[in-house]
Design a protein around this motif. Structure first.
Motif, PDB file in Angstrom:
ATOM      1  N   VAL A  65     -35.510  22.661 -55.963  1.00 38.73           N
ATOM      2  CA  VAL A  65     -34.904  23.957 -56.412  1.00 38.73           C
ATOM      3  C   VAL A  65     -33.863  24.073 -57.251  1.00 38.73           C
ATOM      4  N   GLY A  66     -32.906  23.273 -57.153  1.00 39.15           N
ATOM      5  CA  GLY A  66     -31.865  23.082 -57.950  1.00 39.15           C
ATOM      6  C   GLY A  66     -32.260  22.931 -59.532  1.00 39.15           C
ATOM      7  N   GLU A  67     -33.245  21.851 -59.563  1.00 39.40           N
ATOM      8  CA  GLU A  67     -33.743  21.425 -61.184  1.00 39.40           C
ATOM      9  C   GLU A  67     -34.629  22.669 -61.777  1.00 39.40           C
ATOM     10  N   ILE A  68     -35.209  23.403 -60.811  1.00 38.15           N
ATOM     11  CA  ILE A  68     -36.111  24.423 -61.347  1.00 38.15           C
ATOM     12  C   ILE A  68     -35.083  25.622 -61.748  1.00 38.15           C
ATOM     13  N   ALA A  69     -34.109  25.925 -60.959  1.00 31.59           N
ATOM     14  CA  ALA A  69     -33.092  26.826 -61.262  1.00 31.59           C
ATOM     15  C   ALA A  69     -32.501  26.765 -62.617  1.00 31.59           C
ATOM     16  N   GLU A  70     -32.253  25.556 -62.721  1.00 29.29           N
ATOM     17  CA  GLU A  70     -31.564  24.936 -64.230  1.00 29.29           C
ATOM     18  C   GLU A  70     -32.420  25.120 -65.403  1.00 29.29           C
ATOM     19  N   MET A  71     -33.722  24.986 -65.296  1.00 29.85           N
ATOM     20  CA  MET A  71     -34.603  25.063 -66.156  1.00 29.85           C
ATOM     21  C   MET A  71     -34.975  26.609 -66.653  1.00 29.85           C
ATOM     22  N   LEU A  72     -35.079  27.512 -65.444  1.00 29.41           N
ATOM     23  CA  LEU A  72     -35.323  28.862 -65.848  1.00 29.41           C
ATOM     24  C   LEU A  72     -34.087  29.696 -66.032  1.00 29.41           C
ATOM     25  N   SER A  73     -32.818  29.224 -65.724  1.00 25.84           N
ATOM     26  CA  SER A  73     -31.636  30.029 -66.259  1.00 25.84           C
ATOM     27  C   SER A  73     -31.637  30.184 -67.616  1.00 25.84           C
ATOM     28  N   VAL A  96     -41.607  27.047 -53.749  1.00 25.89           N
ATOM     29  CA  VAL A  96     -42.495  28.074 -53.942  1.00 25.89           C
ATOM     30  C   VAL A  96     -41.662  29.371 -53.820  1.00 25.89           C
ATOM     31  N   ALA A  97     -40.714  29.509 -52.977  1.00 25.92           N
ATOM     32  CA  ALA A  97     -39.914  30.689 -52.519  1.00 25.92           C
ATOM     33  C   ALA A  97     -38.921  30.946 -53.981  1.00 25.92           C
ATOM     34  N   ALA A  98     -38.514  29.943 -54.304  1.00 29.68           N
ATOM     35  CA  ALA A  98     -37.706  30.164 -55.725  1.00 29.68           C
ATOM     36  C   ALA A  98     -38.236  30.750 -56.800  1.00 29.68           C
ATOM     37  N   LEU A  99     -39.501  30.202 -56.970  1.00 34.64           N
ATOM     38  CA  LEU A  99     -40.454  30.260 -58.275  1.00 34.64           C
ATOM     39  C   LEU A  99     -41.168  31.907 -57.850  1.00 34.64           C
ATOM     40  N   ALA A 103     -40.368  35.179 -60.581  1.00 41.16           N
ATOM     41  CA  ALA A 103     -41.692  35.914 -61.041  1.00 41.16           C
ATOM     42  C   ALA A 103     -41.518  37.272 -60.795  1.00 41.16           C
ATOM     43  N   LYS A 104     -40.604  37.758 -59.881  1.00 36.28           N
ATOM     44  CA  LYS A 104     -40.371  39.447 -59.873  1.00 36.28           C
ATOM     45  C   LYS A 104     -39.709  39.786 -61.024  1.00 36.28           C
ATOM     46  N   LYS A 123     -52.315  27.912 -51.203  1.00 32.98           N
ATOM     47  CA  LYS A 123     -52.761  29.018 -51.775  1.00 32.98           C
ATOM     48  C   LYS A 123     -51.777  30.270 -51.626  1.00 32.98           C
ATOM     49  N   ALA A 124     -50.836  29.996 -50.921  1.00 29.77           N
ATOM     50  CA  ALA A 124     -49.939  31.091 -50.648  1.00 29.77           C
ATOM     51  C   ALA A 124     -49.056  31.251 -51.972  1.00 29.77           C
ATOM     52  N   PHE A 125     -48.999  30.144 -52.803  1.00 28.22           N
ATOM     53  CA  PHE A 125     -48.405  29.986 -53.938  1.00 28.22           C
ATOM     54  C   PHE A 125     -49.034  30.805 -54.995  1.00 28.22           C
ATOM     55  N   ALA A 126     -50.186  30.409 -55.257  1.00 24.63           N
ATOM     56  CA  ALA A 126     -51.065  31.121 -56.155  1.00 24.63           C
ATOM     57  C   ALA A 126     -51.212  32.554 -55.854  1.00 24.63           C
ATOM     58  N   ASP A 127     -51.291  32.982 -54.598  1.00 24.18           N
ATOM     59  CA  ASP A 127     -51.264  34.280 -54.291  1.00 24.18           C
ATOM     60  C   ASP A 127     -50.218  34.966 -54.643  1.00 24.18           C
TER      61      ASP A 127
END
Length: 338
Positions: A65-73, A96-99, A103-104, A123-127
């Protein structure tokens, strides 16, 4: 709601603007060629807007989660970024929760592309991405013959050419079902011709490369093309195809045409259920059945049965038995047209 991107899948990148870039792309499916193409075209689109775009690729299962937060900031230095997340179905719950939260309200200077196999796993991620408005790019495997025919025709159209159904079927027979090989063949045909692809064009370029099977022999025989049937038969035997499946294919070809003919005229898709065979096979049998009479088909069935008995009964010359069957079935059809 998710939407489809109508510009993905097209070679022309003209008219792409920052506002037209989807903030989130979901490439859904397990067909490697289509998924790879979706990534390539997404990169090309974003680079047409910003040649200096920062493109990064990651495996979802290895991200925190930390890595994805840095990339998306937001970047301190500005500039556009494209983040490609492969194997999205392997993402852990916290990622998944962070992404999905991101996405919102995605960053307009960041494009997130997620590849997902589309199966039950994850599947929950794709949905969730769909629900957040991700642009979905289908990349599912093509399972049916008609789907592959449509793929070939679309490949030719993408390159600015035209292709008939017969030409597409001929190319599939020559090259096989692998989408990468089909795409390469389409590209080569377009490069070497004026772009109008017919069955004759394919035959000219792929003569001798056709994957000859018993069904190749049977198809030519059922339409009365004796030279093509004999050429296919002799080549099949030369490259080591067993005579038994050739005899079986000939018998199956006759039986299929007889069954479809007895069902009367009708929509192949409507007849599929009652006849218990796929619509494309019914459609082909309807084409092959033109010119046949019930009497001719009865005679052809007798010939096919005799051929089967000779080939499976250990005839001294199984090749001769097959050649004789080709001539006899064609003669039965010719008798039908008199």
């Amino acid at each position: 709601m998710s939407r489809h991107d109508p510009t993905l899948g097209r070679a022309n990148m003209g008219g792409v603007t920052p506002a037209s870039l989807a903030p989130i792309l979901l490439v859904l499916g397990d067909e490697e060629l289509l998924a790879t193409r979706a990534v390539t075209e997404a990169v090309a689109k974003v680079r047409s807007v910003d040649p200096e775009v920062d493109v990064r690729e990651y495996q979802a299962g290895a991200l925190t989660v930390g890595e994805i937060a840095e990339m998306l900031s937001p970047s301190l230095f500005g500039g556009r970024r494209l983040l490609i997340l492969r194997s999205g179905q392997d993402a852990r719950k916290d990622l998944v929760a962070a992404l999905l939260a991101y996405a919102k309200n995605p960053d307009p200077d960041v494009q997130l592309l997620v590849l997902h196999l589309g199966a039950a796993k994850g599947k929950a991620f794709a949905d969730g991405l769909r629900a957040a408005g991700a642009t979905v790019v289908p990349a599912v495997k093509l399972k049916g013959h008609r789907d592959r025919v449509a793929f070939v025709r679309d490949e030719i159209r993408r390159a600015g050419g035209k292709c008939t159904d017969d030409a597409a079927e001929a190319l599939i027979a020559a090259v096989g079902n692998d989408l990468r090989e089909l795409a390469a063949a389409c590209s080569q045909l377009i490069a070497d011709t004026d772009g109008r692809i017919s069955a004759e064009t394919v035959a000219r370029y792929y003569r001798g490369r056709v994957e000859v099977t018993g069904f190749t022999v049977a198809d030519a025989t059922m339409v009365g093309d004796v030279p093509a049937a004999l050429e296919a038969l002799r080549w099949a035997l030369h490259v080591g195809v067993d005579p038994v499946p050739i005899a079986d294919a000939l018998a199956d070809g006759v039986r299929t045409v007889a069954r479809v003919a007895s069902a009367g005229r009708g929509n192949p898709y409507q007849l599929a259920s009652s006849l218990g065979m796929p619509a494309w096979k019914i459609e082909r049998a309807q084409r092959q059945g033109r010119g046949w009479t019930p009497e001719g088909l009865v005679r052809a069935m007798q010939v096919a049965a005799e051929c089967n008995a000779a080939v499976k009964g250990g005839s001294d010359d199984r090749a001769y038995a097959l050649e004789r069957a080709v001539f006899s079935v064609a003669a039965a059809r010719q008798g039908s047209t008199r």
